[in-house]
Design a protein around this motif. Structure first.
Motif, PDB file in Angstrom:
ATOM      1  N   GLU A  88       0.829  -1.212   0.000  1.00  0.00           N
ATOM      2  CA  GLU A  88       0.000   0.000   0.000  1.00  0.00           C
ATOM      3  C   GLU A  88       0.862   1.260   0.000  1.00  0.00           C
ATOM      4  N   GLY A 127      -3.990   3.447  -6.313  1.00  0.00           N
ATOM      5  CA  GLY A 127      -4.958   3.608  -5.239  1.00  0.00           C
ATOM      6  C   GLY A 127      -6.212   4.301  -5.726  1.00  0.00           C
ATOM      7  N   LYS A 140      -7.547  10.716  -5.326  1.00  0.00           N
ATOM      8  CA  LYS A 140      -7.269  10.190  -6.665  1.00  0.00           C
ATOM      9  C   LYS A 140      -8.471  10.073  -7.590  1.00  0.00           C
ATOM     10  N   ALA A 167      -6.162   2.577   2.662  1.00  0.00           N
ATOM     11  CA  ALA A 167      -4.921   2.025   3.185  1.00  0.00           C
ATOM     12  C   ALA A 167      -4.397   2.762   4.412  1.00  0.00           C
ATOM     13  N   ASN A 216       1.227   4.131  -2.966  1.00  0.00           N
ATOM     14  CA  ASN A 216       0.989   5.561  -2.733  1.00  0.00           C
ATOM     15  C   ASN A 216       2.164   6.389  -3.245  1.00  0.00           C
TER      16      ASN A 216
HETATM   17 MG    MG Z   1      -3.213   4.028  -1.521  1.00  0.00          MG
END
Ligand code: MG
Ligand code: ADP
Length: 337
Positions: A22, A86, A72, A91, A26
């Motif tokens: 995760e 993501g 996002k 997360a 990112n």
């Molecule tokens: Mg993420």
């Protein structure tokens, strides 16, 4: 609330490797070109992921670890043209509920970095100036402190070593798919795995899989127009003398759909079938090493099947399987009827 939160979080964050996954996703979404991962006690005491990406804007900091916050996507249509790893906004918040989290970040517009301490709800509880350059560093301490059974599960030496191996395999996958990414993995203060920046997938494979393995592989490329499918990568050469170097005693297959590492059992099975009939090698104990990159229009994949996004639904899976088979046939010959 607290219990439900813990339950759902512990489904997203199941292990050290899922935290690392995760966090590096990112970093990649923030356009990082360098990622440094530091583990202590196999990650159970500390996982630190530092990137040189865009950093987190001051306005985003209060919400970054709030469950389901994501910078996002903003509409369901965005899911149809997804280009980031993501999109679930799950997360960071999940990691907060199963560990202690510090986030240090600086954007290009900031004068200096700030370190934020987050509580189990993902709220910022304190902040202080820091000295790091542009980018983000996430520090995860005391993983699974509130999940004693899970902590216990990972407490044996064997389990810890398995986890570390999984982290390396994960980095190998991102290292292959992102040639221009620099990565280091440090455990107990020693660099145990690294990859430098290279120019293409071939160089990336050479640096993470080794030159010997790569010399026994052939590149392939296959395109279909309707539906739009692009396959590329490296498969073991058909000559049997090279087959030994491109076989591994453990799984070393790397399948990506739109740059996302995925599990695709059917594709894996196909490749093994074709490869083993050609080489007469027993592929139940030795696995062919390969790299397969599948590019399809973003609207043709649903990555939202499992929280870790390694299972995906392909809209024209049959066509993809057929395309893979075409590549395999041309390389290894048809399967006996
Ligand atoms: Mg993420
Ligand atoms: P998602 O990745 O699905 O958006 P996360 O919980 O992983 O959700 O992250 C939440 C938000 O925090 C992201 O949308 C992003 O705005 C910010 N963020 C997290 N890590 C980083 C990073 N390394 N660099 C820049 N922004 C980050």
């Amino acid at each position: 609330g607290e219990t439900i939160r813990l339950l759902s979080s512990s489904q997203v964050i199941t292990s050290v490797v899922s935290v690392v996954k995760e966090l590096i996703e990112n970093s990649l979404d923030a356009s990082a070109t360098g990622i440094d991962i530091k583990l202590e006690n196999y990650g159970f005491s500390k996982i630190e992921v530092r990137d040189n990406g865009s950093g987190i804007k001051v306005d985003d900091v209060p919400v970054m670890a709030i469950k389901h916050y994501t910078s996002k996507i903003s509409s369901s249509e965005d899911l149809e043209r997804l280009t980031t790893y993501g999109f679930r906004g799950e997360a960071l918040g999940s990691i907060c509920s199963v560990s202690e989290v510090l986030v240090t970040t600086k954007t290009a517009a900031d004068d200096f970095s700030i370190q934020y301490a987050l509580n189990s709800n993902g709220h910022v509880t304190s902040k202080k100036p820091s000295h790091l350059g542009q980018g983000t560093t996430v520090t995860v301490l005391n993983l699974f402190k509130n999940l004693p059974v899970r902590k216990q599960f990972y407490s044996t030496n064997r389990k810890c070593k398995e986890e570390l191996k999984k982290v390396q395999d994960l980095l190998t996958a991102y290292g292959i798919i992102k040639p221009d990414l620099r990565i280091t993995l440090t455990h107990k203060k020693a660099v145990i795995w690294q990859k430098t920046r290279v120019s293409d997938h071939k160089m990336a494979c050479m640096s993470v899989l080794g030159t010997a393995v790569m010399s026994s592989m052939v590149p392939f490329q296959h395109c279909c127009e309707y539906p739009e499918i692009n396959l590329s990568g490296f498969l073991p050469k058909a000559e049997s003398d090279s087959s030994l170097t491109s076989l591994s005693s453990s799984e070393r297959s790397f399948i990506f759909i739109n740059n996302r590492p995925v599990l695709q059992k059917e594709i894996l099975k196909l490749i093994r079938q074709y490869y083993s009939q050609m080489t007469q090698k027993d592929c139940t104990r030795l696995y062919p090493v390969f790299f397969l990159n599948i590019a399809v229009p973003a609207s043709a994949v649903d990555v939202n099947i499992t929280p870790d996004k390694t299972q995906v639904l392909l809209q024209y899976k049959e066509s993809v399987l057929l395309a893979v088979e075409n590549v395999l046939k041309s390389l290894y010959g048809p399967l006996p009827a």
